[in-house]
Design an enzyme around this catalytic site. Structure first.
Site, mmCIF file in Angstrom:
data_model
loop_
_atom_site.group_PDB
_atom_site.id
_atom_site.type_symbol
_atom_site.label_atom_id
_atom_site.label_comp_id
_atom_site.label_asym_id
_atom_site.label_seq_id
_atom_site.Cartn_x
_atom_site.Cartn_y
_atom_site.Cartn_z
ATOM 1 N N HIS A 1 -1.182 0.388 -9.598
ATOM 2 C CA HIS A 1 -1.862 -0.565 -8.701
ATOM 3 C C HIS A 1 -2.360 -1.763 -9.519
ATOM 4 C CE1 HIS A 1 -3.986 -0.807 -4.570
ATOM 5 N NE2 HIS A 1 -3.750 -2.021 -5.031
ATOM 6 N N ARG B 1 0.847 -1.183 0.000
ATOM 7 C CA ARG B 1 0.000 0.000 0.000
ATOM 8 C C ARG B 1 0.886 1.237 0.000
ATOM 9 N NH1 ARG B 1 -3.339 -3.018 -1.364
ATOM 10 N NH2 ARG B 1 -5.461 -3.369 -0.523
#
Length: 310
Positions: free
Chosen positions: A273, A225
């Site tokens: 991502h 993350r």
């Protein structure tokens, strides 16, 4: 009773079709067309869904994250009290993340950025050959993703260390744990890979103090993350020459603003991502199994531990 889907519009139909392929009797509703709130028994959601919205469904039994991470679901106000949350532990997610980590470890180990720079400058020069057994890899997190990535790296000869909060035995991987172990591993990691869940304890873990411990010329890879990395500290380590490069798949915020320095930084490799993307057809059987378990009062699989944050 119905299952509510909430994710990007272009992915919604694929999720619906995948769930119905497993159980054609399911009543699937796609947000925002939820219909009668009292008819929703499960919500399968991704990052854009507002947890406050789920408080409208009085008969909700289960919330499922469409990914391996759940930090997006635990932000205030969090899930409705008392409603269990499950995450995906899916073979395809694990495989994809392992591929992405291996790709970037090899990118840096085999000096690909240097050779690409030489190609741009039309320079024909052989660089000293790297030795796999001497390139030490440190992995932050030895969960499903980290353990799989460690196995792939070990399989081609890299010495691999793994850091966890508490001791954890993984075959062939040197385990370091706790604050002292974190510092010790960073000091020996030529390539540092972050695959941790994002919790209050791990937020900002890759900061100036940790990066400063790494050997000069090292690399950072983050597939976890964006909140794990202090961007200003990573940029300073790259610009100051302490680190030679970084591969980043996750950012804070996302999408990354167009004026962010990462976009044009010569030492940064970016993906949007996309390191590990949930494939609905692969994940659907697990979702349907948990739905049936919730209906029947049986134990759920891959249940989130709220105290641990994952």
């Amino acid at each position: 009773m119905a299952v509510l889907l909430s994710t990007k519009a272009q992915a919604m139909k694929a999720w619906r079709d995948a769930l119905l392929a497993v159980d054609p009797t399911l009543d699937i509703r796609m947000f925002p067309d939820a219909g009668d709130p009292a008819g929703i028994e499960a919500a399968v959601v991704w990052t854009a869904h507002d947890m406050a919205e789920l408080r409208r469904y009085p008969k909700l039994k289960l919330i499922v994250s469409m990914g391996a991470g759940v930090d997006h679901l635990l932000r205030p106000p969090g899930p409705p009290p008392g409603i269990p949350v499950a995450r995906l532990v899916d073979r395809m997610l694990t495989t994809q993340m392992g591929e992405w980590v291996l790709l970037n470890v090899l990118r840096f180990h085999r000096q690909d950025p240097d050779y690409r720079a030489q190609q741009r400058d039309r320079v024909w020069r052989e660089l000293p050959a790297p030795v796999t057994a001497e390139r030490r890899i440190g992995i932050l997190g030895l969960g499903e993703l980290g353990t799989h990535a460690a196995g792939l790296l070990r399989g081609i000869g890299f010495p691999v260390m793994g850091w966890t909060r508490r001791p954890k035995a993984v075959e062939g991987v040197e385990n370091l744990h706790g604050p002292d172990g974190l510092r010790a591993m960073a000091a020996r990691s030529d390539i540092l890979v972050c695959l941790l869940p994002l919790t209050p304890e791990t937020r900002g873990i890759v900061d100036a103090s940790l990066l400063g411990l790494m050997p000069r010329g090292g690399f950072v890879i983050n597939g976890a993350r964006g909140g794990h990395v202090v961007d200003a500290d990573l940029l300073a380590a790259l610009d100051g020459g302490h680190l030679a490069g970084a591969a980043l798949d996750v950012f804070q915020p996302e999408p990354l603003p167009a004026d962010h320095p990462y976009w044009s930084h010569p030492k940064v490799v970016m993906t949007p991502h996309a390191a590990s993307i949930t494939i609905p057809a692969s994940a659907a059987p697990q979702v349907v199994d948990n739905l049936r378990r919730a209906r029947e009062g049986r134990p759920l699989v891959n249940l989130v531990d709220f105290s641990a944050g994952y």
